[in-house]
Design an enzyme around this catalytic site. Structure first.
Site, PDB file in Angstrom:
ATOM      1  N   ASP A  24       0.796  -1.231   0.000  1.00  0.00           N
ATOM      2  CA  ASP A  24       0.000   0.000   0.000  1.00  0.00           C
ATOM      3  C   ASP A  24       0.828   1.281   0.000  1.00  0.00           C
ATOM      4  O   ASP A  24       0.330   2.357   0.345  1.00  0.00           O
ATOM      5  CB  ASP A  24      -0.986  -0.014   1.176  1.00  0.00           C
ATOM      6  CG  ASP A  24      -2.144  -0.967   0.908  1.00  0.00           C
ATOM      7  OD1 ASP A  24      -2.586  -1.028  -0.259  1.00  0.00           O
ATOM      8  OD2 ASP A  24      -2.586  -1.666   1.830  1.00  0.00           O
TER       9      ASP A  24
ATOM     10  N   ASP B 277      -7.239  -4.567  -4.464  1.00  0.00           N
ATOM     11  CA  ASP B 277      -6.930  -3.210  -3.990  1.00  0.00           C
ATOM     12  C   ASP B 277      -5.638  -2.673  -4.613  1.00  0.00           C
ATOM     13  O   ASP B 277      -5.449  -1.469  -4.762  1.00  0.00           O
ATOM     14  CB  ASP B 277      -6.751  -3.175  -2.465  1.00  0.00           C
ATOM     15  CG  ASP B 277      -7.714  -4.061  -1.683  1.00  0.00           C
ATOM     16  OD1 ASP B 277      -8.188  -5.062  -2.243  1.00  0.00           O
ATOM     17  OD2 ASP B 277      -7.959  -3.771  -0.511  1.00  0.00           O
TER      18      ASP B 277
END
Ligand code: GLY
Length: 376
Positions: A89, A150
């Site tokens: 991320d 994601d």
């Protein structure tokens, strides 16, 4: 309420939050309307920075600017300390902070910081199975060879790094990841897996599964929204028409599952009962994803009308039914987000990413400002 008024009301909350949060970063609320604050332990710190940059772009308020710069400085220290960076991320963390500052202020140090972040993200690339491993160390028995949908939103940092440096390796890996996500995470009926496992050595596909969804074969709503937006961004950079088509197909599936108020339940396959939690953050991401998708569709595309209608129905519902509208006490913008219903972790709360994408959607609609995923 119109979009301009909604933005003004988010600013009132943000000004209070700057004082309330101090040097820390919000993640989710825990049932009490107040944000739980973190100190660089999460994947989410970039969203607060992104809110500050969008708020500054709208208001030109020097106090908000100072807070936005402070948030980037803090993420710079995190990178220097190599703290909490061992996951994929990095794109969320640094696109909305360092890259945002570069885009807004043309600050060279921030550009270099964002490029350093791209290099750290590249350390997640596993050359044998040809994928970005989302979580865990190399060779990990649980998460080695595992991709998640994601990640499509982390790839724009890599497309941008190639544009900035001329080094193709960032975008080449991102392109393989986007293609793998399209082939394995998207199912034939246009629903999606949250995650997919590959053999770490041979790269052979093993199976789909979930982490935050209702069950392995279900469609976790936020994952589907990440896909709508992430494939539209893949198209922006890679120009392969099938990414645009995939984004559109995922969007149609999402729309077809929506309840009457046009804000999604947390998983499209969870039984829908009176108290089934929504995920307002998924709907905020979804609106931004469709707005990105619409940027690439020709004026005479037959799907424009229904996508446009979807945007308006969803954002109107978010603004009129979910938005805290400048509340003095509630710290978030959007009520009824869910982090992990299955894990009973903030199942009906504020999510800082929901707030970020809500503001991004309003800024796209009102000001034509598309956030910080790509150079303008
Ligand atoms: N990327 C983690 C989540 O959406 O919860």
């Amino acid at each position: 309420m119109n979009w301009k008024s909604a933005i003004e009301q988010t600013l009132a909350t943000t000004r209070l939050n700057i004082k309330r949060f101090g040097d820390q970063f919000p993640i989710v609320s825990l049932g009490d309307g107040k944000y739980h604050l973190t100190d660089h332990t999460s994947w989410t710190e970039g969203f607060w920075s992104g809110i500050l940059w969008l708020s500054y772009e709208y208001s030109k308020d020097p106090e908000i600017h100072a807070a936005a710069i402070k948030s980037v400085d803090s993420l710079k220290k995190r990178l220097e300390a190599e703290q909490g960076l061992d996951h994929h991320d990095i794109g969320f963390l640094y696109s909305l902070s360092a890259k945002a500052r570069w885009i807004v202020d043309k600050d060279e140090d921030s550009r270099l910081l964002a490029l350093q972040a791209a290099d750290i993200l590249m350390k997640r690339w596993r050359s044998a199975p040809q994928l970005f491993q989302a979580w865990g160390p190399e060779g990990d028995s649980a998460n080695g060879g595992r991709i998640i949908i994601d990640c499509l939103m982390n790839l724009p940092l890599l497309y941008w790094a190639t544009e900035q440096t001329g080094d193709r390796s960032y975008a080449d890996c991102a392109s393989i990841q986007a293609e793998k996500s399209r082939r394995f995470l998207v199912r034939g009926d246009d629903s999606s897996y949250h995650t997919f496992y590959f053999d770490q050595v041979t790269g052979n596909s093993i199976r789909g599964g979930t982490e935050q969804g209702y069950q392995d074969g279900s469609t976790w709503t936020r994952g589907q929204a990440w896909g709508v937006y992430g494939f539209a961004l893949a198209y922006r950079h890679l120009k392969e028409p099938y990414f645009l088509d995939t984004s559109k197909r995922l969007a149609r599936y999402f729309l077809e599952q929506l309840p009457e108020d046009h804000v999604a339940y947390w998983d499209f396959d969870a039984p829908q009962e009176q108290d089934t939690p929504r995920d307002s953050s998924a709907s905020a991401i979804f609106v931004c994803g469709i707005l990105e998708l619409l940027e690439h569709l020709p004026e005479d595309d037959p799907d424009r009308a229904f996508l446009d209608e979807a945007v308006h129905k969803s954002i109107d519902s978010l603004v009129n039914r979910y938005f805290t509208a400048g509340s003095q006490t509630e710290e978030g913008f959007l009520r009824h987000g869910s982090y992990s219903v299955r894990g009973n972790s903030s199942p009906d709360d504020f999510m800082i990413w929901g707030d970020y994408f809500f503001l991004e959607a309003l800024m796209r609609l009102e000001q034509g400002i598309p956030g910080y995923w790509y150079e303008r």
